[in-house]
Motif scaffolding. Structure first.
Motif, PDB file in Angstrom:
ATOM      1  N   TYR A  91      -8.155  12.671  36.453  1.00 33.26           N
ATOM      2  CA  TYR A  91      -6.720  12.819  36.704  1.00 33.26           C
ATOM      3  C   TYR A  91      -6.071  13.689  35.626  1.00 33.26           C
ATOM      4  O   TYR A  91      -5.159  14.475  35.917  1.00 33.26           O
ATOM      5  N   GLY A  92      -6.557  13.532  34.384  1.00 33.68           N
ATOM      6  CA  GLY A  92      -6.032  14.362  33.301  1.00 33.68           C
ATOM      7  C   GLY A  92      -6.338  15.830  33.515  1.00 33.68           C
ATOM      8  O   GLY A  92      -5.483  16.702  33.302  1.00 33.68           O
ATOM      9  N   VAL A  93      -7.560  16.127  33.964  1.00 36.22           N
ATOM     10  CA  VAL A  93      -7.944  17.521  34.209  1.00 36.22           C
ATOM     11  C   VAL A  93      -7.124  18.118  35.346  1.00 36.22           C
ATOM     12  O   VAL A  93      -6.632  19.254  35.269  1.00 36.22           O
ATOM     13  N   VAL A  94      -6.956  17.338  36.431  1.00 35.86           N
ATOM     14  CA  VAL A  94      -6.168  17.827  37.569  1.00 35.86           C
ATOM     15  C   VAL A  94      -4.718  18.082  37.149  1.00 35.86           C
ATOM     16  O   VAL A  94      -4.121  19.097  37.510  1.00 35.86           O
ATOM     17  N   ALA A  95      -4.151  17.142  36.357  1.00 31.94           N
ATOM     18  CA  ALA A  95      -2.772  17.314  35.890  1.00 31.94           C
ATOM     19  C   ALA A  95      -2.635  18.566  35.024  1.00 31.94           C
ATOM     20  O   ALA A  95      -1.665  19.323  35.135  1.00 31.94           O
ATOM     21  N   VAL A 146      -4.562  21.295  35.130  1.00 29.16           N
ATOM     22  CA  VAL A 146      -4.692  22.481  35.980  1.00 29.16           C
ATOM     23  C   VAL A 146      -3.390  22.745  36.736  1.00 29.16           C
ATOM     24  O   VAL A 146      -2.927  23.892  36.835  1.00 29.16           O
ATOM     25  N   LEU A 147      -2.788  21.669  37.271  1.00 25.37           N
ATOM     26  CA  LEU A 147      -1.529  21.833  37.993  1.00 25.37           C
ATOM     27  C   LEU A 147      -0.424  22.321  37.064  1.00 25.37           C
ATOM     28  O   LEU A 147       0.416  23.146  37.454  1.00 25.37           O
ATOM     29  N   PHE A 148      -0.431  21.805  35.829  1.00 23.03           N
ATOM     30  CA  PHE A 148       0.582  22.225  34.854  1.00 23.03           C
ATOM     31  C   PHE A 148       0.439  23.715  34.541  1.00 23.03           C
ATOM     32  O   PHE A 148       1.422  24.467  34.528  1.00 23.03           O
ATOM     33  N   LEU A 149      -0.800  24.156  34.283  1.00 26.72           N
ATOM     34  CA  LEU A 149      -1.032  25.573  33.994  1.00 26.72           C
ATOM     35  C   LEU A 149      -0.691  26.445  35.202  1.00 26.72           C
ATOM     36  O   LEU A 149      -0.130  27.540  35.058  1.00 26.72           O
ATOM     37  N   LEU A 150      -1.048  25.952  36.401  1.00 29.12           N
ATOM     38  CA  LEU A 150      -0.731  26.708  37.609  1.00 29.12           C
ATOM     39  C   LEU A 150       0.779  26.847  37.785  1.00 29.12           C
ATOM     40  O   LEU A 150       1.280  27.916  38.174  1.00 29.12           O
TER      41      LEU A 150
END
Length: 321
Positions: free
Chosen positions: A153-157, A159-163
């Motif tokens: 979940y941390g990695v997905v968050a 990636v979404l933040f950077l995107l």
């Protein structure tokens, strides 16, 4: 009589080979879960072909195989192949180790069955008190535990933040470009602003004449393309000069200077020609004058007049003064 002799010979052969196969246990009684060593020895000589059975994790439902290996032993000139099996059992009782099928020189033979006694482990409750089963105790989570459990979940968050940051930056840049593109109402305003920006970059002082003439010729071409509504950026210099020469509102002397300007700009861009300061200043001054000469006059809106399809401006004539 012959059949009898054949039967006796076969019996003697089987008996002699059986003497060559020796199964053995290091002891016959063990506790539950205790390992026991089981070995099978087979005599052999050079040229013999001996095939042992494939050993799995158990011999039957009660006897399990912990380990197995094959060794070759030479003792007093006698050669033997020894199969070692480490066995155990987890059920109390007497159980039989099944026969193992061994093939020698194409003949199948079986080992003798052996019996082992697996005894239960007695528990002295007078010396070892039996306590009730304790309930499940909750262990406090550490940061490492949380990371192991929720890292995805941390990695997905992240990636979404950077995107999201990339999209915001692209949106801002796109909006800025769109705003800049529409900031100039007329081709004249755009050309004057572009020339001012070009001067501020000071390409000539750094000796970057190729970049300077590339941008300067681009400004002139774009200006003509917007004023006369054609693709000035996509045609050759000679064709552009011919097109401009046909415009009655452009002075003949401007056509000649325009032709020389494009010729010199191409020399710098493609032949690495370098001009002196006076030539560069002359070209820059002429571009300013040319932009002024081609500048259309704005007049009040009138439905009878032609409308610029790009900017919506309405023109009546060109000022060449």
């Amino acid at each position: 009589m012959k059949n009898l002799l054949l039967l006796v010979s076969l019996f003697i052969f089987q008996f002699s080979f059986a003497q060559e196969i020796v199964p053995k246990l290091d002891r016959s009684t063990i506790k539950i879960g205790e390992p026991i060593q089981y070995t099978v020895k087979v005599d052999y000589k050079e040229g013999d072909k001996i095939i042992f059975p494939s050993i799995t994790d158990s011999l039957n439902h009660h006897i399990e195989v912990l380990d197995h290996k094959l060794d070759t032993v030479n003792t007093d000139g006698k050669s033997e192949i020894v199969q070692h099996l480490e066995l155990t059992g987890y059920d109390a009782g007497k159980f039989t180790i099944p026969s193992l099928s061994i093939q020698k020189n194409g003949q199948d033979f079986k080992t003798k069955q052996l019996e082992i006694d697996i005894q239960d482990i007695a528990v002295d409750t007078t010396k070892n008190a039996i306590f009730p089963i304790k309930p499940v105790m909750e262990e406090e989570y550490t940061m490492h535990d949380y990371w192991n459990k929720y890292w995805i979940y941390g990695v997905v968050a992240l990636v979404l933040f950077l995107l999201a940051i990339v999209l915001i930056v692209l949106f801002i840049r796109g909006k800025s470009k769109f705003s800049n593109k529409n900031a100039y109402k007329t081709p004249y305003d755009e050309a004057k602003a572009s020339l001012k920006t070009l001067d501020a970059k000071k390409y000539l002082k750094r000796g970057e004449q190729k970049e300077y003439y590339t941008q300067l010729s681009f400004i002139v071409r774009r200006y003509l393309g917007r004023v006369y509504h054609f693709s000035a950026l996509e045609i050759l210099s000679d064709d552009l000069v011919k097109f401009v020469a046909l415009k009655p509102d452009i002075l003949p002397e401007d056509v000649q200077k325009f032709k020389q300007f494009l010729f010199d700009a191409d020399l710098v861009k493609f032949a690495k020609q370098q001009f002196d300061d006076s030539t560069n200043e002359a070209h820059r001054k002429w571009v300013d004058e040319f932009v002024e000469h081609v500048k259309p006059l704005e007049i009040p809106e009138n439905e009878d007049l032609k409308t610029d399809q790009v900017t919506g401006e309405k023109y009546k004539q060109f000022n060449n003064n």
